[in-house]
Design a protein around this motif. Structure first.
Motif, short mmCIF file in Angstrom:
data_model
loop_
_atom_site.label_atom_id
_atom_site.label_comp_id
_atom_site.label_asym_id
_atom_site.label_seq_id
_atom_site.Cartn_x
_atom_site.Cartn_y
_atom_site.Cartn_z
N GLU A 1 0.84 -1.20 0.00
CA GLU A 1 0.00 0.00 0.00
C GLU A 1 0.88 1.24 0.00
O GLU A 1 1.64 1.46 0.94
CB GLU A 1 -0.93 -0.01 1.22
CG GLU A 1 -1.97 -1.11 1.14
CD GLU A 1 -2.97 -1.04 2.26
OE1 GLU A 1 -2.68 -0.42 3.30
OE2 GLU A 1 -4.05 -1.63 2.09
N LYS A 2 0.78 2.01 -1.06
CA LYS A 2 1.54 3.25 -1.17
C LYS A 2 0.60 4.39 -0.80
O LYS A 2 -0.28 4.77 -1.57
CB LYS A 2 2.09 3.41 -2.59
CG LYS A 2 3.00 2.26 -2.97
CD LYS A 2 3.74 2.53 -4.25
CE LYS A 2 4.72 1.40 -4.48
NZ LYS A 2 5.84 1.83 -5.28
N ARG A 3 0.81 4.93 0.38
CA ARG A 3 -0.13 5.91 0.93
C ARG A 3 0.21 7.34 0.46
O ARG A 3 1.36 7.65 0.22
CB ARG A 3 -0.12 5.84 2.45
CG ARG A 3 -0.52 4.46 2.95
CD ARG A 3 -0.59 4.40 4.45
NE ARG A 3 -0.80 3.05 4.91
CZ ARG A 3 -1.98 2.44 4.96
NH1 ARG A 3 -3.05 3.06 4.55
NH2 ARG A 3 -2.09 1.20 5.41
N THR A 4 -0.82 8.15 0.34
CA THR A 4 -0.65 9.56 -0.01
C THR A 4 -1.34 10.41 1.05
O THR A 4 -2.12 9.90 1.86
CB THR A 4 -1.26 9.89 -1.39
OG1 THR A 4 -2.66 9.64 -1.36
CG2 THR A 4 -0.62 9.06 -2.48
N SER A 5 -1.04 11.71 1.02
CA SER A 5 -1.64 12.62 2.00
C SER A 5 -1.86 13.99 1.38
O SER A 5 -1.25 14.33 0.36
CB SER A 5 -0.76 12.74 3.25
OG SER A 5 0.52 13.20 2.89
N HIS A 6 -2.74 14.74 2.00
CA HIS A 6 -3.00 16.13 1.63
C HIS A 6 -2.50 17.00 2.78
O HIS A 6 -3.03 16.94 3.89
CB HIS A 6 -4.49 16.38 1.41
CG HIS A 6 -5.13 15.44 0.42
ND1 HIS A 6 -4.63 15.21 -0.83
CD2 HIS A 6 -6.24 14.68 0.53
CE1 HIS A 6 -5.41 14.36 -1.47
NE2 HIS A 6 -6.40 14.01 -0.66
N ILE A 7 -1.46 17.82 2.52
CA ILE A 7 -0.83 18.62 3.57
C ILE A 7 -1.26 20.08 3.42
O ILE A 7 -1.21 20.62 2.31
CB ILE A 7 0.71 18.49 3.49
CG1 ILE A 7 1.12 17.02 3.55
CG2 ILE A 7 1.37 19.27 4.61
CD1 ILE A 7 2.57 16.77 3.22
N THR A 8 -1.66 20.70 4.52
CA THR A 8 -2.12 22.09 4.50
C THR A 8 -1.35 22.89 5.56
O THR A 8 -1.17 22.42 6.67
CB THR A 8 -3.63 22.17 4.81
OG1 THR A 8 -4.32 21.30 3.91
CG2 THR A 8 -4.15 23.59 4.64
N ILE A 9 -0.94 24.11 5.16
CA ILE A 9 -0.28 25.03 6.08
C ILE A 9 -1.05 26.36 6.05
O ILE A 9 -1.27 26.91 4.96
CB ILE A 9 1.20 25.27 5.71
CG1 ILE A 9 1.99 23.97 5.89
CG2 ILE A 9 1.80 26.39 6.54
CD1 ILE A 9 3.45 24.09 5.52
N VAL A 10 -1.45 26.85 7.22
CA VAL A 10 -2.17 28.13 7.35
C VAL A 10 -1.30 29.06 8.17
O VAL A 10 -0.85 28.70 9.27
CB VAL A 10 -3.53 27.94 8.01
CG1 VAL A 10 -4.26 29.27 8.10
CG2 VAL A 10 -4.38 26.93 7.25
N LEU A 11 -1.05 30.27 7.66
CA LEU A 11 -0.22 31.26 8.35
C LEU A 11 -1.11 32.35 8.95
O LEU A 11 -2.27 32.50 8.58
CB LEU A 11 0.77 31.91 7.38
CG LEU A 11 1.74 30.97 6.66
CD1 LEU A 11 2.62 31.77 5.72
CD2 LEU A 11 2.57 30.18 7.62
N ASP A 12 -0.55 33.12 9.86
CA ASP A 12 -1.23 34.26 10.44
C ASP A 12 -0.19 35.25 10.94
O ASP A 12 0.99 34.90 11.09
CB ASP A 12 -2.14 33.81 11.59
CG ASP A 12 -3.32 34.74 11.77
OD1 ASP A 12 -3.39 35.76 11.07
OD2 ASP A 12 -4.19 34.43 12.61
N GLU A 13 -0.63 36.49 11.18
CA GLU A 13 0.27 37.54 11.67
C GLU A 13 0.18 37.66 13.18
O GLU A 13 -0.90 37.52 13.76
CB GLU A 13 -0.07 38.89 11.04
CG GLU A 13 0.67 39.14 9.75
CD GLU A 13 0.46 40.55 9.25
OE1 GLU A 13 1.42 41.12 8.70
OE2 GLU A 13 -0.64 41.08 9.39
#
Length: 128
Positions: free
Chosen positions: A115-127
């Motif tokens: 099983e070759k797994r994949t992912s969805h990566i999210t980065i949220v920035l703020d001040e």
């Protein structure tokens, strides 16, 4: 059924939208567990120290996340007009993507599933 005209409903939906700069990498060829090791190291840090951590991290996911973080910083600068000195990582997470199933031949005519797994990566920035 929702009340009001369609344009009014859309206006209300867009008013509640999150305006923080973010970047998302879909179908990354790294498992969620391996990506989370790197994401846990940079969560809550300012972008300069996060880039330094990612640059010297030996994990494969760190190169993907470093490129994604640079994209989020560029989005903050160009789209939102934010100063990069004040940015920090407000949220970063990895969600499960589709799994590619492969077959590996084994002894005595058997076949094992890889099983070759994949992912969805999210980065949220703020001040700050």
């Amino acid at each position: 059924m929702a009340k009001g005209h369609r344009s009014q409903i859309k206006r209300e939906r867009n008013a509640n939208k999150d305006t923080r700069p973010k970047a998302k990498l879909s179908y990354a060829r790294v498992s969620v567990q391996k990506a989370c090791f790197v994401l846990d190291a940079i969560r809550g840090k300012d972008v300069r120290s996060a880039l330094a951590i990612l640059e010297y991290s030996p994990r494969y996911a760190s190169s993907l996340i470093e490129k994604l973080l640079k994209s989020a910083i560029a989005n903050a600068e160009n789209n939102n007009g934010m100063n990069t000195e004040n940015l920090y990582i407000a949220e970063c997470y990895a969600n499960k993507g589709p799994t590619m199933k492969r077959v590996k031949p084994r002894a005595q005519g058997r076949a094992y599933r890889i099983e070759k797994r994949t992912s969805h990566i999210t980065i949220v920035l703020d001040e700050r």
